[in-house]
Enzyme design. Structure first.
Site, PDB file in Angstrom:
ATOM      1  N   GLU A 177       7.507  12.061  -8.820  1.00 18.55           N
ATOM      2  CA  GLU A 177       6.737  10.879  -9.230  1.00 18.55           C
ATOM      3  C   GLU A 177       7.495  10.011 -10.230  1.00 18.55           C
ATOM      4  O   GLU A 177       7.439  10.255 -11.432  1.00 18.55           O
ATOM      5  CB  GLU A 177       5.391  11.301  -9.841  1.00 18.55           C
ATOM      6  CG  GLU A 177       4.544  10.087 -10.244  1.00 18.55           C
ATOM      7  CD  GLU A 177       3.191  10.439 -10.852  1.00 18.55           C
ATOM      8  OE1 GLU A 177       2.900  11.640 -11.024  1.00 18.55           O
ATOM      9  OE2 GLU A 177       2.445   9.506 -11.174  1.00 18.55           O
ATOM     10  N   LYS A 219       5.902  10.210  -4.908  1.00 11.65           N
ATOM     11  CA  LYS A 219       4.694   9.548  -5.440  1.00 11.65           C
ATOM     12  C   LYS A 219       5.130   8.362  -6.286  1.00 11.65           C
ATOM     13  O   LYS A 219       5.351   8.469  -7.486  1.00 11.65           O
ATOM     14  CB  LYS A 219       3.894  10.559  -6.279  1.00 11.65           C
ATOM     15  CG  LYS A 219       2.678   9.959  -6.971  1.00 11.65           C
ATOM     16  CD  LYS A 219       1.722  11.022  -7.465  1.00 11.65           C
ATOM     17  CE  LYS A 219       0.607  10.418  -8.296  1.00 11.65           C
ATOM     18  NZ  LYS A 219      -0.495  11.344  -8.534  1.00 11.65           N
TER      19      LYS A 219
HETATM   20  P1  13P Z   1      -3.403   7.188 -11.352  1.00 11.17           P
HETATM   21  O1  13P Z   1      -3.745   7.047  -9.892  1.00 11.17           O
HETATM   22  O2  13P Z   1      -4.574   7.019 -12.267  1.00 11.17           O
HETATM   23  O3  13P Z   1      -2.203   6.401 -11.736  1.00 11.17           O
HETATM   24  O4  13P Z   1      -3.012   8.716 -11.546  1.00 11.17           O
HETATM   25  C1  13P Z   1      -2.173   9.321 -10.657  1.00 11.17           C
HETATM   26  C2  13P Z   1      -1.289  10.238 -11.375  1.00 11.17           C
HETATM   27  O5  13P Z   1      -1.268  11.411 -11.123  1.00 11.17           O
HETATM   28  C3  13P Z   1      -0.390   9.672 -12.403  1.00 11.17           C
HETATM   29  O6  13P Z   1       0.436  10.661 -12.894  1.00 11.17           O
END
Ligand code: 13P
Length: 354
Positions: A177, A219
């Site tokens: 991510e 992500k």
């Molecule tokens: P959000 O969709 O609120 O951005 O959260 C997703 C997430 O896991 C961020 O680390």
């Protein structure tokens, strides 16, 4: 054998019509969310809230996996069943956030690096033993005239790659991510260039650390103009810009891209995922791993009251169902329940996660 099961898990997480619920808020973030509905963040409150999420009837129709926080992986439901087993019993794959959050990057004002590599191998072994089948590590980048710097990109890309290799060694699918924050005055073009630079570095480091890409998921944030830019950009352009960057940087062997919502409203995040999926077939599944975009209306409907639990679960199912329609370009804003979009806005939080 391990590579085959990693791939199977990654593919199951992005199965058609399904996406991921991110419920891995750290204690400070959860305290902020609960404060918005007037609640103190006590362990029992967090447990009750998350048990309510995970036991929403039929959640597994649209949700393939849930990302948990360390505390939640260890908690039990009211009937004594460990919460990860509650999910697995319902056909939902439990995952775990394994980074330890962000800290200022020494020598780089306004930039941060994600911590958590020390001792990660033994934590991953323990998490796998408790039923987790995938993991998440979030790196954070601010966009500014000279940000993110190469130093910050390299430090975070290295961390993501080391985490991903360790996760695969433990049999967990790493969700990689890299989040570029929406806050700022930057244009959508600047966000596209920064996202491109970050993703190129991330995939270079993943290759260097011998990460098997078909056993991973990405992500990312969507390519958006900064929240203070004043620019109005329609969903079609956001989708086109986002796809252009992803097509240039993300190898086709990655099974799926699961977007974070990042402070967009639930309706915006859903409409933009829908616009992305309307652009035709891509090498990867385009899905969601939303936190706020799935939970904001739920928190509001719940308000900490047991008698509101069925309504709160309905709010979650509704958002999960709408997000699912966006997986194959079938979402329309008139499918939204106007009662919920009005209340959801109250707890919608555009500030970045700590
Ligand atoms: P959000 O969709 O609120 O951005 O959260 C997703 C997430 O896991 C961020 O680390």
């Amino acid at each position: 054998m391990r590579a085959t099961s990693l791939r199977a898990t990654a593919e199951a997480l992005v199965a058609p019509g399904k996406g991921i619920l991110a419920a891995d808020e750290s204690h400070p973030t959860m305290a902020k969310r609960l404060a918005q509905i007037g609640l103190e963040s006590a362990e029992a409150v967090r447990r009750t809230y998350r048990e309510m999420l995970f036991t929403a009837p039929g959640l597994e129709q649209h949700i393939s996996g849930v990302i948990l926080f360390d505390e939640t992986l260890r908690q039990r439901a009211t009937d004594g069943t460990p919460l990860p087993h509650v999910l697995a019993r319902g056909g939902i794959i439990p995952g775990i956030k394994v980074d330890l959050g962000i800290t200022p990057l020494a020598g780089f004002p306004d930039e941060v690096v994600t911590e958590g590599l020390d001792g990660l191998r033994s934590r991953l072994e323990e998490y796998a033993g408790m039923g987790a089948r995938f993991a998440k590590w979030r790196a954070v980048f601010r966009i500014g005239p000279a940000l993110p710097t190469v130093g910050c990109i390299e430090a975070n890309a290295h961390g993501l790659a080391r985490y991903a290799a360790l996760s695969q060694e433990a049999g967990l699918v790493p969700i990689v991510e890299p989040e570029l924050l929406m806050e700022g005055t930057h244009s959508i073009g600047r966000c596209a260039a920064a996202t491109d630079a970050v993703l190129r570095a991330v995939y270079a480091h993943l290759a260097r650390q011998r990460v098997v890409l078909d056993g991973t998921l990405l992500k990312p944030s969507m390519v958006l103009p900064g929240t203070d830019s004043g620019d109005q950009v329609d969903d079609g352009e956001i989708a086109a810009r986002t796809l252009a960057v992803l097509q240039d940087t993300v190898p086709a062997s990655v099974p799926g891209i699961v977007f974070l919502s990042g402070g967009q409203s639930p309706e915006q995040a859903t409409a933009r995922l829908d616009a992305l999926n309307r652009c035709g077939p891509q090498p990867w599944q385009l899905s969601f791993s939303f936190g706020r975009a799935l939970q904001a209306p739920v928190l509001q409907a719940w308000g900490g009251r047991q008698e509101n639990a069925p309504d709160a679960q309905d709010a979650l199912l509704e958002r999960a169902r709408l997000s699912s329609t966006a997986r194959d370009g079938r979402y329309r804003s008139d499918l939204e329940d106007s009662r919920r979009t009005a209340v959801g806005a109250v707890v919608h939080d555009v500030t970045s996660r700590p």
